[in-house]
Design an enzyme around this catalytic site. Sequence first.
Site, PDB file in Angstrom:
ATOM      1  N   HIS A  31       0.828  -1.209   0.000  1.00 41.54           N
ATOM      2  CA  HIS A  31       0.000   0.000   0.000  1.00 41.54           C
ATOM      3  C   HIS A  31       0.863   1.260   0.000  1.00 41.54           C
ATOM      4  CE1 HIS A  31      -2.943  -2.790   2.158  1.00 41.54           C
ATOM      5  NE2 HIS A  31      -3.572  -2.450   1.057  1.00 41.54           N
ATOM      6  N   GLN A  55     -17.786  -6.695  -0.741  1.00 37.11           N
ATOM      7  CA  GLN A  55     -16.769  -7.554  -1.351  1.00 37.11           C
ATOM      8  C   GLN A  55     -16.670  -8.916  -0.687  1.00 37.11           C
ATOM      9  OE1 GLN A  55     -13.776  -3.807  -1.903  1.00 37.11           O
ATOM     10  NE2 GLN A  55     -12.825  -5.814  -1.943  1.00 37.11           N
ATOM     11  N   LYS A 144      -0.968  -7.151  -7.536  1.00 39.12           N
ATOM     12  CA  LYS A 144      -1.201  -8.421  -6.847  1.00 39.12           C
ATOM     13  C   LYS A 144      -2.628  -8.911  -7.077  1.00 39.12           C
ATOM     14  CE  LYS A 144      -2.038  -9.105  -2.459  1.00 39.12           C
ATOM     15  NZ  LYS A 144      -3.115 -10.135  -2.489  1.00 39.12           N
TER      16      LYS A 144
END
Length: 276
Positions: A31, A55, A144
């Site tokens: 991050h 999610q 990723k």
Amino acid sequence: MRIISQPADLPVRESASRGLVPTMGYLHEGHLELIRRAAAENEEVAVSIFVNPLQFGPGEDYRTYPRDLERDARLAESAGASWIFHPSPEVMYPPGFATTVHVGGPLTERWEGERRPGHFDGVATVVTKLFNLVRPDRAYFGEKDFQQLQVVRRFTADLNLGVEIVPVPIVREPDGLARSSRNVYLTAEERPRATVLYRALLAVREAARRGASPAEAVEAGEKVLASVPEFVPDYLAVVHPGTLEPLSSWVPGARAIVAGRFPTVRLIDNMEVWDR
């Protein structure tokens, strides 16, 4: 570090350029690399920290997902963030909320979309809302979550949202494990074995470089995965970098993707394996 929880309090645009780094918090070096990249390319950097309930599917780790806002604020500021947007679920999805964003077609039907039904609808909905609220010029996403990156690119283009999507390479631990907030779930015994995903991807890449076909390269990676019996793979595949369709022959930028589960955590990873 200013932390904003209400949309009405979001700063009026005064800078020439604004970057956004959307996160679910519990920041790690991956991050921070996104924030540093955004700070290098924009006069103002917003970081959203929101554990998005849309999610998460039934039985997933929404309630236990790691959270530490004070720690995240310190780290974000050190990396160059200007302010943090940290809304509650009630603010993002108030009573009566009834609209979601759905990306159809093959891009969301395979891989993570197949194993986590509704996941990408949650991603597309929250990111669209963040774009509309924060009004960034650019938004930064790590490679990723490679399928997520392609989904975000798709709906951003389809809906003419006017935000440049900037991919940032995977940040790894010294032993190759991709940085992830969920790595904290790994037990002491699982942690060194979790490098099996990275080692499998390397095996795919090395097989490709030796002249193997995509199918043969996947077989090489599967042998590596099988060396760690407690890891249960969901998939290992070589895919097109744009469509994520499985490949029978090599194309530039071909990507190997892998996902699976240890007893305590599910992990994903990917790697470009053909650059010719």
